[in-house]
Every structure is written in structure tokens, then in C-alpha cells.
Design a protein around this motif. Structure first.
Motif, PDB file in Angstrom:
ATOM      1  N   HIS A 198       0.893  -1.158   0.000  1.00  9.05           N
ATOM      2  CA  HIS A 198       0.000   0.000   0.000  1.00  9.05           C
ATOM      3  C   HIS A 198       0.925   1.199   0.000  1.00  9.05           C
ATOM      4  O   HIS A 198       1.664   1.391   0.963  1.00  9.05           O
ATOM      5  CB  HIS A 198      -0.890   0.006   1.237  1.00  9.05           C
ATOM      6  N   ARG A 208      -5.360   3.643  11.016  1.00  7.51           N
ATOM      7  CA  ARG A 208      -4.802   3.716   9.657  1.00  7.51           C
ATOM      8  C   ARG A 208      -5.591   4.655   8.740  1.00  7.51           C
ATOM      9  O   ARG A 208      -5.060   5.156   7.760  1.00  7.51           O
ATOM     10  CB  ARG A 208      -4.742   2.325   9.021  1.00  7.51           C
ATOM     11  N   TYR A 244      -4.251   3.998   2.997  1.00 10.69           N
ATOM     12  CA  TYR A 244      -5.302   4.682   3.763  1.00 10.69           C
ATOM     13  C   TYR A 244      -4.818   5.956   4.456  1.00 10.69           C
ATOM     14  O   TYR A 244      -5.540   6.932   4.564  1.00 10.69           O
ATOM     15  CB  TYR A 244      -5.820   3.754   4.868  1.00 10.69           C
ATOM     16  N   GLU A 493      -5.681  -7.858   9.475  1.00 15.70           N
ATOM     17  CA  GLU A 493      -5.841  -6.492   8.995  1.00 15.70           C
ATOM     18  C   GLU A 493      -6.783  -5.737   9.929  1.00 15.70           C
ATOM     19  O   GLU A 493      -7.629  -6.323  10.584  1.00 15.70           O
ATOM     20  CB  GLU A 493      -6.444  -6.522   7.574  1.00 15.70           C
TER      21      GLU A 493
HETATM   22  C1  BGC Z   1      -7.043  -3.573   2.169  1.00 15.85           C
HETATM   23  C2  BGC Z   1      -6.451  -3.899   0.810  1.00 15.85           C
HETATM   24  C3  BGC Z   1      -7.410  -4.770   0.038  1.00 15.85           C
HETATM   25  C4  BGC Z   1      -8.732  -4.040  -0.088  1.00 15.85           C
HETATM   26  C5  BGC Z   1      -9.785  -4.795  -0.875  1.00 15.85           C
HETATM   27  C6  BGC Z   1      -8.453  -3.038   2.069  1.00 15.85           C
HETATM   28  O1  BGC Z   1      -9.055  -2.987   3.315  1.00 15.85           O
HETATM   29  O2  BGC Z   1      -6.223  -2.636   2.829  1.00 15.85           O
HETATM   30  O3  BGC Z   1      -5.211  -4.548   0.985  1.00 15.85           O
HETATM   31  O4  BGC Z   1      -6.863  -5.081  -1.221  1.00 15.85           O
HETATM   32  O5  BGC Z   1      -9.251  -3.815   1.216  1.00 15.85           O
HETATM   33  O6  BGC Z   1     -10.222  -5.918  -0.186  1.00 15.85           O
END
Ligand code: BGC
Length: 744
Positions: A198, A208, A244, A493
């Protein structure tokens, strides 16, 4: 079938090598490291593109600049321009998502290969395997009809607590770029755009969506950008995902400095910038500052910043048609490059084939890191063994799904328990006990959307019944193997971990099992560092495995049983305490509305080595079932100029009884430098297969320009003249030989 034949044959040659583990590979160590180079975006479609744009209405053009479903941006059907079809992600091709929500599309033909996570690929220290991964997953993307793969994720691992550590490669910029480039070339060899993410300085999940990242220019250039730069200038990635967070005050999807000045003007990027999902905050500013496509989370797609609002801005004269055309042209250009328009010769691809599972196996097999084998318990000697206790929730836990965009729906995930069942003789009884329960208490984040104060809160008490079962199994077995660590719900994530502690009471479980059966092997399955200080003291045998793909359990069993000699090396430093890590020692994580990277260039081992802090396990560390000896270190000359390349040669001898692969690592230091430098930096490495009892002559090429530092005042990379020490070793702390060179 298209494919760049050179790369394919190199990759196949390597597959042959890895699958014939007992044969001598007389060439691998002598030949130079392969150079991966992507195909430049060509201008051959320019005239066609201009005539297409001339036929488009403003609404049609703007329709191409934003999502018209969760994972497509608009096309223009009447002109034969298809939607641009995107797909996650880093561990394999994500299942099909509904057009208007995050819900699964509910298909039954979208099962894919689950590949080892990036941390695992990095632990192989093998760029050829990174190409294999890219090429394999690129084929899967095509089989699913996709134009763009939202991968690789190449942010630097700044803190061990980062929720996406397992999705990223490493803490080191050199290893990072050496793995990112072949991956991208592999993907794009299949008529699929790699979307490198990213971009950039996105190194924490906490806050973030709002946090403003501040760091000095030298740190940005030396640590956080090199892999992105190589992705553009060398691998020729066709797309980049804006992150982000903010960087120096501006969101990264509207950051003129990052997107226009660095990415396009300096690096010559000709592809498209796609936003992270819902990472856009403005209309005219985003577009003018370099964003091409806005993607997002469910809301009416015409409400996106680059949809109706852009039409309004155009009608109000706030943005020119010329500016809009520029972005449309970029998108058409990449669509033509991957043959998404009017081409019958496009790669068709294949999904979840045996060949792809084999690719996943090969990566997994080279990624397992042997951390401790004090009593030579491993490889497991089965003579006289009639029973093995397999303990731990992680023995059966599946890790393909989880982590939002990094999840994969797969039909094959061999767990560690399955792997042992597949590989152990049937005469050996397996006594399985779950040992600890994966439980979470109610997370106070649950109520709030996008609040990322911390990740899931684990319940750290053991269940007495489960504990008792585990102890019984351990007592009644000749050997016990505990599969501990974390999983894709705990490491994820959208949140960083609160601390390094092993969750769910596992430390207590391990201690108690070891007390009743000292013949216990501890295997960690995780994607990021954990606090293993106590465990390291009491166990003689410690293995590190990863979220290791469809074939992870088979690969792990092969390592435990010695069919595969481990050759993985840690791609990051395992600290003793979180306070020892640079972002924490400098009290600069996670910040609040801003975060200042106070440790500067001293990220990862650069900090530990410069400040003389003992890590639990150093960067680059990993044992083998054999012993290697590095000797005879030489350079082709003593004095070099800044445009030269040093030819570093040395001998690598396998003194043990089994064949194996070693990762020779070249670190440099420049102790007399007039400016601040890390005590040492990785500037070369090579993974070499050496047959037992033989020696290989190894060459690593070190271009002197790799030794440059970024001079902020001059805005230039400068190689200081003077003496540099070249150190060769098998980890950042396992330096075996040193030699000096002079640079004029
Ligand atoms: C993530 C990305 C991902 C995108 C689509 C985002 O929340 O940071 O890495 O490709 O979502 O799923």
C-alpha cells in the motif's frame, strides 16, 4: 500460452531443482543471481486509445474512474471497453464477492490455491520461489477472468505488533525489493496487472484511516521506498494501490509528492493508481494529485468522490476534460497491456491445479525456520517410537480464510495434524489433544466501525479439561509435538496486536507439557514475532512455521521427519521484549493523529545491531540439519569506483551428513562514515544447495551504488568514499568472515 519463456524456464528449472532434493545441482551456486525485469508499458496502443477517448462522453470517461461494483471499475460496452476486474490478494485469489456488498457471491467454482503468506515467502530468502508464486497466482487470476491482482503487499514491517506483518515480506528494504520484483514479473507474465500495495509508509493498522505519518526524507528513501521503486523501475508494475493513511499532512490517495513527484516524475510510472477501499477523501484534489481509480466499500457507486461529484466539478469548470482524459488514457493503456481489450491470445490460466499446489508446497517447504535443535531431536527418529502426542489447537486450525482481503476459499488445506497423518507410518499412534481453546472476550472495538485501537482480545486461561487431556496425551506418548502460535483471526488487517504475548494460555500449556514429557517439540505457527523468551529457555527444540498455504501441513511434516532439510531464515528480528524494538524503544508507536518514525533509518536489525541490543533470534537466522562452513572470502579487487560492481566470492562447505540449502548473507558496514549509518546493512544474499561433504564456490555481485545513502540536502544518492567492511554470514549476528574494500 504467452509467458515470458525465459522466466518460465528459469522457474521450471528451479522447480526441478527443489523437487530433486538429493541431486547435486552443480550450477546453482556458480551462476549469477537471476535478474528479473518486467515489460515496459508500450506506446503501441496510443493512437487506438486516443480515438477511443474521442468517442467517449464525459459520463463514460468518469465511469471508468471509480468502482461500479466492489471489485470492478467501469467499462464502456458500446466501445468494447470491458470493466477492469480486480481481485485480492496476497495469499491467493480471493473468493468472488458480491457486486454490491462484502458478502460472498456464493459461487462453487471459485475455490483457489491457498499460497503461503508473504512472511513465509520472505523466510525462503529465495527470489526464484517468489517468481514461482507470482507466476502461479497470476495463472489463477486469469482462470478467474481477472485483470488486476491486488498484490503484492510490500510495506516494511516496522513493528512486530503490526496486524498485517504476515501479509508483508520483511523489515529489510533490500530483501523486500529482491522478493517483490520477481513476484510482480511472475504475475504480469500472465497478462495480469500486479497492484503493488500500500503506497506507502503504511506500517500500522492502528488509526490507519486517519493517522499522519511523519519521517525524514532519508528514512523514506532508504527504508520505506526501495521495494516500491524497484517494483516500478525494474518489475514495471502496471498498478499501485494508494494507502489509507496520510503522509506529511496529505492522504496518500491525494498526495501530490508521493503520487506525482516520486511515483510518476522520478520513477517514470506509467500505470494506474488505484485507491485502497474507501481511502479517498476529495474529488478534484485526488485526481489532480495522481489517483486514477477510486474503489470503495458499499454505498451507491455514483456517490463516490470520482463519480457524480466529479461530473459536477467538471460542469462547474473545476477540472478540465484534458485532466480527465489523462486518467482514462492510463486505464485504457494498462487494459491493452494485459490484453483485456480485443485480444484472443490472452493467457487463459488455471485454478487450483496439482501444479499450483506443488508451487505452494515448494514455498512452504523452504520457509520453515528451525530455531533451536539443541539435542538434535529433529529430524524425528522414529526407531522405537510407537506413539506421538499432537497437542494444540493449531494442529488442526485452518488459516486460509481471515484477514479481510487476504482470505482464500480453498478445497485443500493440509493442517499440521493432517500432514503428520499423511507422512508418519501407520504403525505410529497419534494421540491428539486440542490443549488450548481459541477464545476471545468481547472486544470493545466491536461497536465502532473502522476503530482500530487493538485487535481481538484473547481469553488467556486454559480450560482445565483440555489441559488435562493434553497432559495425558503427552504422558502416554514417546514424543510430544505442540502446535502453538496464533491464527488469522488474532493476527489480522484492521488492528495491531496489543502485545507480544502468546494468546489463549499457551505459554502455561507448553510449560506443563514439557514438565510431563521433556521429549517435546514446540512448533510455532504464526506470521509475526511472539514473546518466546520463557519457552526458549525450557525447550530444546523450537520450530517456526507460518500461515503456510494449502500444503503447509505436508511441508511441515516433511521438515519434522527430515525428508526436507529446513532452510528458512527469519525475515525480521524476533525481539526479547517489545520495548527493545525501535518503534517502541523510541516511544513512537502507534502515535495519535500523527506518528513520527523517531527511529529513522534504524528499523529492525539496524536498530538492534547499532544499539547493541541482543534479540531473541536475529534477522536472517535459521538452522539446518547439516553444518555449513563459509570460508575463503574474496573480492575481485581492493579498490572500486562508484559505478563498479564488486564480485564477492567465497566457499560454502556442507560438513554434515545430509544435503541442504544455506542462505549466505552479505552485510556491509561503513564504520568511518561521516554521517549516521546503521552498524550493518544487508546488501546481498544467495540461497545455495550444497551436497553433503562437498563445497560450492559462490559469487554474489554487489553493485557499489547499493552502498549509497540518501543525501537530503542534495536530494541525491551518494556513495561515500572510504573503507567498507563486507561481512558474510548465515544471519545478521552469525557473521563468519569479513573483508575490506576501498571506494574512491
Ligand atoms: C485492504 C487492501 C485490500 C482491499 C480490498 C483493504 O481494506 O487494505 O489490501 O486489497 O481492502 O479488499
Amino acid at each position: 500460452m504467452k509467458n515470458n519463456m525465459i522466466y518460465l524456464s528459469l522457474a521450471l528449472a528451479f522447480v526441478t531443482l527443489t523437487s530433486c532434493k538429493n541431486e547435486v545441482n552443480s550450477d546453482s551456486s556458480k551462476t549469477q543471481t537471476k535478474v528479473y525485469e518486467g515489460k515496459e508499458i508500450s506506446s503501441e496502443f496510443d493512437t487506438t486509445i486516443d480515438s477511443l477517448i474521442a468517442k467517449m462522453t464525459i459520463e463514460e470517461k468518469i465511469g471508468m474512474l471509480h468502482g461500479n461494483s466492489m471489485f470492478t471499475s467501469g467499462g464502456v460496452e458500446r466501445l468494447g471497453i470491458p470493466e477492469l476486474k480486480m481481485v485480492d490478494g496476497p495469499l491467493g485469489i480471493r473468493e468472488e464477492i458480491s457486486r454490491n456488498s462484502w458478502a460472498s457471491a456464493g459461487l462453487d467454482n471459485d475455490f483457489a490455491t491457498y499460497y503461503p503468506a508473504a512472511g513465509s515467502v520472505a523466510a525462503t530468502w529465495n527470489p526464484e520461489l517468489s517468481y514461482t508464486f507470482g507466476n502461479s497466482v497470476g495463472q489463477e487470476a486469469r482462470a478467474r477472468g481477472k485483470d488486476m491482482l491486488l498484490s503484492p503487499a510490500i510495506n516494511i514491517v516496522r513493528t512486530p505488533l503490526g496486524g498485517r506483518t504476515y501479509e508483508y515480506f520483511t523489515e529489510d528494504p533490500f530483501l523486500n525489493k529482491k522478493l517483490a520484483v520477481p513476484f510482480i514479473v511472475g504475475v504480469q507474465d500472465n497478462d495480469v496487472m500486479a497492484c503493488v500495495k500500500h503506497f506507502a509508509a503504511n506500517n500500522q493498522e492502528t488509526n490507519r484511516g486517519t493517522v499522519d505519518v511523519l519521517m525524514d526524507e532519508r528514512t523514506l528513501r532508504e527504508i520505506y521506498l526501495p521495494a516500491f521503486k524497484a517494483a516500478i523501475t525494474q518489475a514495471k508494475a502496471y498498478s499501485v494501490m494508494g494507502a489509507y493513511n496520510k503522509f506529511r499532512g496529505d492522504y496518500l490517495c491525494e498526495n501530490d509528492y508521493m503520487l506525482n513527484n516520486i511515483l510518476r516524475d522520478e520513477w517514470g510510472f506509467k500505470g494506474v493508481v488505484v485507491s485502497d477501499w474507501a481511502a479517498v477523501h476529495t474529488t478534484v484534489k485526488s485526481l489532480e494529485n495522481g489517483l486514477d481509480i477510486e474503489m470503495g466499500t458499499p454505498k451507491p457507486f455514483n456517490e463516490f468522490f470520482l463519480a457524480d461529484k466529479l461530473i459536477e466539478a467538471f460542469n462547474a469548470g473545476e477540472i478540465s476534460e484534458r485532466e480527465i482524459n489523462k486518467h482514462v488514457k492510463r486505464i485504457l493503456n494498462v487494459l491493452f497491456q494485459v490484453k483485456a481489450i480485443n485480444d484472443t491470445d490472452r493467457v487463459k490460466g488455471s485454478l487450483a491445479t496439482d501444479a499450483h499446489y506443488k508451487d505452494a508446497y515448494d514455498i512452504a517447504a523452504e520457509s520453515v525456520v528451525l530455531l533451536k535443535n539443541e539435542k538434535n531431536t529433529l529430524p524425528l527418529k522414529l526407531e522405537g517410537v510407537t506413539s506421538i502426542a499432537v497437542i494444540g489447537n493449531n494442529a488442526t486450525k485452518k488459516n486460509a480464510l481471515g484477514g479481510f482481503g487476504a482470505g482464500v476459499k480453498t478445497k485443500r488445506e493440509v493442517t499440521p495434524l493432517d500432514g503428520l497423518k499423511n507422512k508418519l507410518p501407520k504403525s505410529i499412534k497419534i494421540n491428539y489433544a486440542e490443549g488450548y481453546l481459541e477464545r476471545y472476550s468481547k472486544n470493545d472495538n466491536d461497536q465502532k466501525e473502522e476503530v482500530t485501537l487493538h485487535g481481538p482480545l484473547p481469553v488467556n486461561e486454559l480450560d482445565p479439561v483440555k489441559l488435562e487431556e493434553a497432559l495425558e496425551a503427552a504422558k502416554n506418548s514417546d514424543v510430544a509435538i505442540i502446535f502453538a502460535g496464533s491464527n488469522r483471526d488474532y493476527e489480522t488487517e484492521a488492528s495491531d496486536r496489543m502485545n507480544l504475548k502468546l494468546p489463549f494460555g499457551q505459554e502455561e500449556l507448553i510449560k506443563k507439557v514439557l514438565a510431563v514429557n521433556p521429549n517435546t517439540i514446540v512448533v510455532m505457527i504464526a506470521g509475526a514475532p511472539f514473546d518466546l523468551q520463557e519457552i526458549e529457555k525450557i525447550t530444546s527444540t523450537l520450530v517456526w512455521s507460518w500461515f503456510n498455504g494449502s500444503e503447509g501441513g505436508n511441508a511441515l511434516a516433511d521438515v519434522l521427519l527430515g525428508t526436507v532439510n529446513p532452510s528458512g531464515k527469519l525475515p525480521w528480528t524476533m525481539p526479547k521484549n517489545i520495548e527493545d524494538s525501535p518503534a517502541h524503544a523510541t516511544n513512537s508507536f502507534p502515535g495519535d493523529s500523527t506518528v513520527t518514525y523517531a527511529e529513522g533509518i534504524l528499523v529492525g536489525y539496524r536498530w538492534f545491531d547499532t544499539k547493541n541490543i541482543e534479540p531473541l533470534y536475529p534477522f536472517g537466522y535459521g538452522l539446518s540439519y547439516t553444518n555449513f562452513e563459509l570460508s575463503d572470502l574474496k573480492t575481485d579487487k581492493e579498490t572500486y569506483y562508484s559505478t563498479d560492481t564488486v564480485e564477492v566470492t567465497f566457499a560454502l562447505k556442507n560438513n554434515g551428513k545430509v544435503d541442504g540449502k544455506e542462505v549466505a548473507q552479505l552485510y556491509i558496514s561503513n564504520p568511518d562514515s561521516a554521517i549516521e549509518k546503521a552498524a550493518q546493512e544487508l546488501k546481498g544474499f544467495k540461497k545455495v544447495f550444497v551436497k553433503s561433504g562437498t563445497s560450492e564456490k559462490v559469487t554474489i555481485l554487489l553493485p557499489i551504488k547499493e552502498l549509497a545513502y540518501y543525501n537530503e540536502l542534495k536530494k541525491e544518492w551518494i556513495v561515500e568514499s572510504g573503507t567498507y567492511n563486507l561481512k558474510i554470514g548465515n544471519s545478521s549476528r552469525g557473521i563468519k568472515k569479513e573483508i575490506s574494500i576501498n571506494i574512491k
